[in-house]
Scaffold this active site. Sequence first.
Site, short mmCIF file in Angstrom:
data_model
loop_
_atom_site.label_atom_id
_atom_site.label_comp_id
_atom_site.label_asym_id
_atom_site.label_seq_id
_atom_site.Cartn_x
_atom_site.Cartn_y
_atom_site.Cartn_z
N ASN A 83 52.00 65.25 7.13
CA ASN A 83 51.60 64.78 8.45
C ASN A 83 50.23 65.37 8.84
OD1 ASN A 83 51.86 63.47 10.94
ND2 ASN A 83 54.09 63.77 10.86
N HIS A 113 44.42 89.10 0.79
CA HIS A 113 43.43 90.18 0.64
C HIS A 113 44.18 91.50 0.52
CE1 HIS A 113 40.24 87.43 1.99
NE2 HIS A 113 41.14 86.97 2.83
N GLY A 140 57.13 71.16 11.12
CA GLY A 140 55.80 71.30 11.70
C GLY A 140 55.42 72.75 11.97
N THR A 163 58.01 84.21 4.11
CA THR A 163 57.39 85.32 3.38
C THR A 163 58.08 85.60 2.05
OG1 THR A 163 58.79 86.90 4.54
CG2 THR A 163 56.64 86.43 5.52
N ARG A 178 64.55 83.27 7.77
CA ARG A 178 65.84 83.69 7.23
C ARG A 178 66.70 82.44 7.04
NH1 ARG A 178 64.17 88.58 5.89
NH2 ARG A 178 63.89 90.03 7.63
C1 ACO Z 1 57.19 64.54 8.28
C2 ACO Z 1 57.73 65.27 9.40
O1 ACO Z 1 58.43 66.18 9.17
S1 ACO Z 1 57.33 64.87 10.98
C3 ACO Z 1 58.56 65.65 12.02
C4 ACO Z 1 58.25 67.05 12.33
N1 ACO Z 1 59.48 67.61 12.86
C5 ACO Z 1 59.77 68.88 12.71
O2 ACO Z 1 59.01 69.69 12.20
C6 ACO Z 1 61.13 69.28 13.17
C7 ACO Z 1 61.74 70.32 12.24
N2 ACO Z 1 63.13 70.51 12.59
C8 ACO Z 1 63.64 71.70 12.93
O3 ACO Z 1 62.97 72.75 12.96
C9 ACO Z 1 65.13 71.65 13.27
O4 ACO Z 1 65.36 72.54 14.35
C10 ACO Z 1 66.00 72.00 12.05
C11 ACO Z 1 65.85 70.93 10.99
C12 ACO Z 1 65.66 73.36 11.48
C13 ACO Z 1 67.45 72.00 12.57
O5 ACO Z 1 68.31 72.39 11.53
P1 ACO Z 1 69.88 72.53 11.77
O6 ACO Z 1 70.47 73.14 10.55
O7 ACO Z 1 70.39 71.20 12.22
O8 ACO Z 1 69.92 73.60 12.91
P2 ACO Z 1 70.58 73.53 14.38
O9 ACO Z 1 69.80 72.61 15.24
O10 ACO Z 1 72.07 73.30 14.24
O11 ACO Z 1 70.35 75.03 14.86
C14 ACO Z 1 70.96 76.12 14.21
C15 ACO Z 1 70.36 77.40 14.79
O12 ACO Z 1 68.99 77.49 14.32
C16 ACO Z 1 68.11 77.58 15.43
N3 ACO Z 1 66.91 76.82 15.12
C17 ACO Z 1 66.78 75.50 14.95
N4 ACO Z 1 65.51 75.17 14.70
C18 ACO Z 1 64.82 76.32 14.73
C19 ACO Z 1 63.46 76.61 14.57
N5 ACO Z 1 62.56 75.64 14.32
N6 ACO Z 1 63.08 77.90 14.63
C20 ACO Z 1 64.00 78.88 14.89
N7 ACO Z 1 65.30 78.65 15.06
C21 ACO Z 1 65.71 77.37 14.99
C22 ACO Z 1 68.88 76.95 16.58
O13 ACO Z 1 68.40 77.43 17.83
C23 ACO Z 1 70.28 77.40 16.30
O14 ACO Z 1 70.43 78.74 16.71
P3 ACO Z 1 71.78 79.21 17.46
O15 ACO Z 1 72.87 78.99 16.44
O16 ACO Z 1 71.51 80.65 17.76
O17 ACO Z 1 71.93 78.31 18.65
#
Ligand code: ACO
Length: 183
Positions: A83, A113, A140, A163, A178
Amino acid sequence: MTEKEKMIAGQLYNAGDAELTALRLACRRLLHSFNHAHPDNAADAAGVLAQLLGGSGAGLQIMPPFHCDYGFNITVGCNVFMNYNCIILDPAPVHIGDNVMFGPSVSLYTATHPADAAKRLEGPELGLAISVGDNAWIGGAAIICPGVQVGRNAVVAAGAVVTRDVPDNVVVAGNPARIIRQL
Ligand SMILES: CC(=O)SCCNC(=O)CCNC(=O)[C@H](O)C(C)(C)COP(=O)(O)OP(=O)(O)OC[C@H]1O[C@@H](n2cnc3c(N)ncnc32)[C@H](O)[C@@H]1OP(=O)(O)O
């Protein structure tokens, strides 16, 4: 060894070397063409990517702007999508597998570095190879740090700072990233 050979081999190298400086300039020229290609001229953009990258499979789609240092160190499998605004610092090899998706502003940094200030100020840099396995999805604004291997089918959550190596079939999130669940 030349500085370029040292760079690709993961040894300390001098980035100010004339050959490397010329290669980065050539890369920036190609990136300028790619990032300014008219949206109706997909063939032009694809032609520039073919010159820029070390290798790529069918179905590659990169949304501009895209940035990298050299280009020739990046190999990409089939059906890869990156993207907007992705950055790959590629003094060391970067391999991206088949069917990989990058969200916007994903960064892969092979460049690093010395942590010791005195050594760092002497100037040499280091590149540690990165790989992203088949079918992985990097969310993203995630940052993949030097030397990391992301496994097959893995999901890296948006904003993660990765990391350590990511195994196959897991979701990782956070800073430092993690495992939050198995897939
Ligand atoms: C080509 C393209 O990709 S364009 C689209 C761009 N889109 C993105 O970048 C979106 C990326 N998606 C994410 O980051 C989503 O949150 C995912 C895929 C990680 C969700 O994954 P899932 O396994 O369904 O996680 P779920 O939503 O059930 O959350 C599980 C736990 O992880 C946490 N969590 C979810 N996303 C994140 C994140 N980005 N960073 C930190 N923690 C997160 C949640 O808060 C939750 O914590 P909790 O249990 O303490 O409440």
